[in-house]
Design a protein around this motif. Structure first.
Motif, PDB file in Angstrom:
ATOM      1  N   ASP A  34      69.954  77.785  41.702  1.00 47.00           N
ATOM      2  CA  ASP A  34      70.318  78.699  41.129  1.00 47.00           C
ATOM      3  C   ASP A  34      69.124  79.572  40.470  1.00 47.00           C
ATOM      4  OD1 ASP A  34      70.326  77.429  38.591  1.00 47.00           O
ATOM      5  OD2 ASP A  34      72.432  77.213  38.582  1.00 47.00           O
ATOM      6  N   THR A  35      69.109  80.954  40.330  1.00 49.21           N
ATOM      7  CA  THR A  35      67.984  81.641  39.448  1.00 49.21           C
ATOM      8  C   THR A  35      67.838  81.224  37.985  1.00 49.21           C
ATOM      9  OG1 THR A  35      68.637  83.607  40.884  1.00 49.21           O
ATOM     10  CG2 THR A  35      67.246  83.899  38.955  1.00 49.21           C
ATOM     11  N   SER A  36      69.041  81.008  37.351  1.00 53.77           N
ATOM     12  CA  SER A  36      68.940  81.055  36.013  1.00 53.77           C
ATOM     13  C   SER A  36      68.028  79.431  35.603  1.00 53.77           C
ATOM     14  CB  SER A  36      70.439  80.707  35.367  1.00 53.77           C
ATOM     15  OG  SER A  36      71.069  79.604  36.071  1.00 53.77           O
TER      16      SER A  36
ATOM     17  N   CYS B 186      56.474  82.509  40.925  1.00 52.61           N
ATOM     18  CA  CYS B 186      57.504  81.997  40.537  1.00 52.61           C
ATOM     19  C   CYS B 186      58.615  81.586  41.372  1.00 52.61           C
ATOM     20  CB  CYS B 186      58.293  82.907  39.569  1.00 52.61           C
ATOM     21  SG  CYS B 186      57.199  83.402  37.932  1.00 52.61           S
ATOM     22  N   SER B 187      58.610  82.333  42.708  1.00 55.65           N
ATOM     23  CA  SER B 187      59.587  82.113  43.848  1.00 55.65           C
ATOM     24  C   SER B 187      59.095  80.880  44.437  1.00 55.65           C
ATOM     25  CB  SER B 187      59.507  83.249  44.821  1.00 55.65           C
ATOM     26  OG  SER B 187      60.155  84.612  43.941  1.00 55.65           O
ATOM     27  N   ARG B 188      57.827  80.843  44.567  1.00 55.54           N
ATOM     28  CA  ARG B 188      57.200  79.518  45.209  1.00 55.54           C
ATOM     29  C   ARG B 188      57.693  78.124  44.358  1.00 55.54           C
ATOM     30  NH1 ARG B 188      52.273  78.268  45.887  1.00 55.54           N
ATOM     31  NH2 ARG B 188      51.134  79.763  44.799  1.00 55.54           N
TER      32      ARG B 188
ATOM     33  N   ALA C 282      54.842  81.731  53.430  1.00 53.02           N
ATOM     34  CA  ALA C 282      54.417  83.139  53.376  1.00 53.02           C
ATOM     35  C   ALA C 282      54.767  83.661  51.973  1.00 53.02           C
ATOM     36  CB  ALA C 282      55.187  83.879  54.443  1.00 53.02           C
ATOM     37  N   TYR C 283      54.000  84.500  51.250  1.00 48.88           N
ATOM     38  CA  TYR C 283      54.229  84.878  50.130  1.00 48.88           C
ATOM     39  C   TYR C 283      53.990  86.340  49.735  1.00 48.88           C
ATOM     40  CZ  TYR C 283      48.710  84.719  49.698  1.00 48.88           C
ATOM     41  OH  TYR C 283      47.505  84.850  49.891  1.00 48.88           O
ATOM     42  N   TRP C 284      54.259  86.893  48.476  1.00 48.55           N
ATOM     43  CA  TRP C 284      54.129  88.284  48.243  1.00 48.55           C
ATOM     44  C   TRP C 284      52.807  88.762  48.002  1.00 48.55           C
ATOM     45  CZ3 TRP C 284      57.993  90.434  50.444  1.00 48.55           C
ATOM     46  CH2 TRP C 284      59.435  90.001  50.376  1.00 48.55           C
ATOM     47  N   HIS C 285      52.085  89.440  48.537  1.00 41.37           N
ATOM     48  CA  HIS C 285      50.693  89.960  48.617  1.00 41.37           C
ATOM     49  C   HIS C 285      50.754  90.928  47.329  1.00 41.37           C
ATOM     50  CE1 HIS C 285      48.115  87.902  51.558  1.00 41.37           C
ATOM     51  NE2 HIS C 285      49.241  87.596  51.872  1.00 41.37           N
TER      52      HIS C 285
ATOM     53  N   PHE D 221      69.593  89.406  40.674  1.00 40.23           N
ATOM     54  CA  PHE D 221      68.267  89.220  40.875  1.00 40.23           C
ATOM     55  C   PHE D 221      68.181  87.892  41.574  1.00 40.23           C
ATOM     56  CE2 PHE D 221      64.569  87.037  39.246  1.00 40.23           C
ATOM     57  CZ  PHE D 221      63.566  87.956  39.691  1.00 40.23           C
ATOM     58  N   LYS D 222      67.241  87.718  42.468  1.00 36.45           N
ATOM     59  CA  LYS D 222      66.979  86.258  43.209  1.00 36.45           C
ATOM     60  C   LYS D 222      65.627  86.026  43.244  1.00 36.45           C
ATOM     61  CE  LYS D 222      71.030  86.667  46.273  1.00 36.45           C
ATOM     62  NZ  LYS D 222      71.277  86.954  47.681  1.00 36.45           N
ATOM     63  N   TRP D 223      65.043  84.735  43.207  1.00 35.61           N
ATOM     64  CA  TRP D 223      63.812  84.252  43.693  1.00 35.61           C
ATOM     65  C   TRP D 223      63.689  84.049  44.996  1.00 35.61           C
ATOM     66  CZ3 TRP D 223      60.764  85.044  39.162  1.00 35.61           C
ATOM     67  CH2 TRP D 223      61.494  84.806  38.255  1.00 35.61           C
ATOM     68  N   ILE D 224      62.978  84.900  45.776  1.00 39.38           N
ATOM     69  CA  ILE D 224      62.642  84.861  47.276  1.00 39.38           C
ATOM     70  C   ILE D 224      61.296  84.812  47.567  1.00 39.38           C
ATOM     71  CG2 ILE D 224      65.200  85.823  47.984  1.00 39.38           C
ATOM     72  CD1 ILE D 224      63.651  88.605  48.165  1.00 39.38           C
ATOM     73  N   LEU D 225      60.998  84.251  48.762  1.00 39.03           N
ATOM     74  CA  LEU D 225      59.694  84.554  49.564  1.00 39.03           C
ATOM     75  C   LEU D 225      59.966  85.436  50.899  1.00 39.03           C
ATOM     76  CD1 LEU D 225      58.341  80.874  48.898  1.00 39.03           C
ATOM     77  CD2 LEU D 225      57.582  83.046  47.708  1.00 39.03           C
TER      78      LEU D 225
END
Length: 530
Positions: free
Chosen positions: A31-33, A20-22, A140-143, A174-178
């Motif tokens: 923005d997150t929304s 979702c962050s990617r 980079a992404y969250w494993h 809350f934030k979308w981050i990598l």
């Protein structure tokens, strides 16, 4: 006509939050929304990075590419680690909660809030994996294998994972981050020794193995505790061996205790003994899976060894149950009429004077074998005569009970006097037959007497020195700041920076009635910034 937005695909070992962050970055949302609306159809819905919710509301375009809600939960979130030791009802409720608009009290129901391993699961990443991901994938992404609670070392590079300071209880919205180097805590635990590294690797392997098995099975809690008991019994049951066992477990736990989320593990023999006792007694509530895995890796070394023992015990229990049922079916008891037909009873008579004499001796409480030899009758005759006179039988039982009460009470008092520092459980293990008799026949007196003994159980809040903990937390904050900034008399520090220096602060300060001195210190530090 506007072109539909492109939908990204899964990377290997990627979490739902990462994808979702990617997608958020690919769409160029500010923005997150906006991304929440694109995913779920509403900007007001909420989700989290560890146990996302509202998955049933995913747009049909996403489910067509990413899979349905259940497959996302089981393949791209940390839930499979948290459910194998739960009941089937709790597992179904957890999956349903993640499909619903809010996860509600799922963390409490799974034992995360009360498990002392923390219910907050910070995002984690390996710096070597990040470099490789940028070369092979472009970002980079969250494993997923990094995000499971208890995984401290990267399973591939064996480096300490870095914890992110965003999407924490104290870090704001809350934030979308990598993964990015500037998002990680600057202060990390020291690199583990060889022994500690091996223990942490063993825990990581057990966690990943449990995730694999947790998708297809759940363990019965009573059977699990019995497997632990069997393994401990093989080590020995004497008091000296139990002491050595507690020492061994305390040493093992001490290797991984400095590394979150293992900081609550016991490091002394007495606390280790209490931990083992808690895991082997009858299950009374929810239990964090890391508690099981710490004990399993110490007792069995690997999870598959535990599973083999569990399956063997479960199979043996089923075979015993079936064999008992078959035996009962093939050996039906004959009816009363059949018994009367098969056994012809021969009437016997006692002369009145002999009968009265035997009854008088029975009333006095004389032993049956003495009565048999004195009047030259069989024990069956004495028993039959006793059964035929209810008053005599009752009187004799009351006398015998009073005599036994005096004897067994004296014996239990003697055991307590000889072992005054032991708890009821320890005394019971030394004299099980004596304890069982008193529990069945003199329970009120026994419980009243036992209430005067040491409880033998650690972990009750009533025995915690909260003032001492308050001072220790104060010292931890000050020492950490001194290590990070040197002189800090005129230092201005934000709440985010302070909580990132001491990540455990948010969890410790949840109870507003505890740590008053620490709260005052934090207010003074933050006022400098204001």
């Amino acid at each position: 006509m506007a072109q539909p937005d492109a939908i990204l695909r899964w990377y290997n070992d990627e979490t739902f939050f990462s994808l979702c962050s990617r997608q958020h970055q690919f769409l160029g949302h500010l923005d997150t929304s906006s991304t929440l609306k694109w995913l779920f159809g509403s900007p007001r819905c909420s989700t989290t990075h560890d146990l996302p919710s509202n998955l049933c509301s995913l747009d049909s375009r996403m489910t067509a590419c990413w899979g349905d809600a259940t497959s996302i939960i089981l393949e791209h979130t940390i839930l499979p680690l948290l459910i194998p030791f739960q009941s089937r009802d709790r597992i179904d409720n957890a999956v349903l909660a993640m499909q619903s608009p809010s996860i509600g009290s799922i963390k409490y129901s799974l034992g995360l809030v009360t498990g002392r391993f923390g219910a907050e699961h910070p995002l984690k990443a390996c710096t070597s994996c990040m470099r490789e991901d940028r070369l092979t994938c472009g970002a980079a992404y969250w494993h997923l294998s990094h995000q499971y609670p208890g995984v401290v070392l990267c399973p591939v590079h064996e480096l300490l994972l870095k914890e992110c300071i965003v999407n924490r209880q104290w870090s704001g919205r809350f934030k979308w981050i990598l993964p990015s180097e500037e998002l990680f805590e600057s202060d990390s635990p020291p690199y583990p020794s060889d022994a500690a590294k091996n223990a942490l690797k063993k825990m990581s392997e057990a966690i990943l193995d449990l995730v694999h098995d947790g998708k297809s099975r759940c363990f019965d809690p009573d059977s699990v505790s019995n497997v632990y008991k069997d393994a401990l019994d093989l080590l020995g049951a004497s008091f000296e061996i139990r002491e050595r066992t507690a020492n061994s477990f305390a040493e093992y736990a001490s290797l991984i205790q400095p590394y979150p989320p293992y900081t609550s593990l016991p490091t002394t023999p007495s606390k280790a003994s209490a931990f083992i006792s808690q895991m082997t007694r009858k299950v009374r509530g929810r239990c964090h899976p890391l508690k099981h895995l710490v004990l399993i890796t110490w007792l069995f070394d690997r999870l598959n060894m535990f599973i083999d023992q569990y399956d063997a015990r479960s199979k043996a229990g089923l075979l015993t149950k079936f064999s008992n049922a078959a035996f009962a079916k093939n050996n039906l008891q004959p009816t009363t009429s059949e018994m009367n037909t098969l056994v012809a009873r021969r009437p016997k008579k006692l002369k009145p004077q002999l009968r009265v004499a035997i009854l008088e001796n029975l009333i006095k409480g004389e032993a049956k074998d003495k009565i048999c030899s004195k009047f030259r009758v069989s024990i069956s005759t004495v028993n039959r005569l006793l059964s035929s006179d209810r008053l005599v039988k009752t009187s004799r039982q009351e006398k015998q009970l009073r005599k036994n009460l005096r004897t067994y009470r004296a014996q239990w008092n003697s055991v307590i006097k000889e072992n005054s520092q032991m708890s009821t459980k320890e005394l019971r293990s030394r004299t099980p037959n004596l304890y069982a008799w008193l529990y069945r026949n003199d329970r009120d007196w026994l419980l009243a007497r036992n209430s005067e003994l040491p409880c033998g159980r650690l972990g009750n809040y009533s025995s915690i020195d909260w003032d001492k903990r308050d001072i220790e937390l104060q010292n931890l904050i000050l020492s950490t700041m001194h290590r990070a900034y040197g002189e800090y008399d005129q230092l201005r520090i934000s709440k985010t920076a302070l909580f990132s220096l001491v990540p455990s602060l948010s969890r410790l300060l949840e109870k507003r009635t505890h740590y008053p001195k620490t709260r005052l210190l934090i207010r003074e530090l933050l006022q400098r910034t204001g």
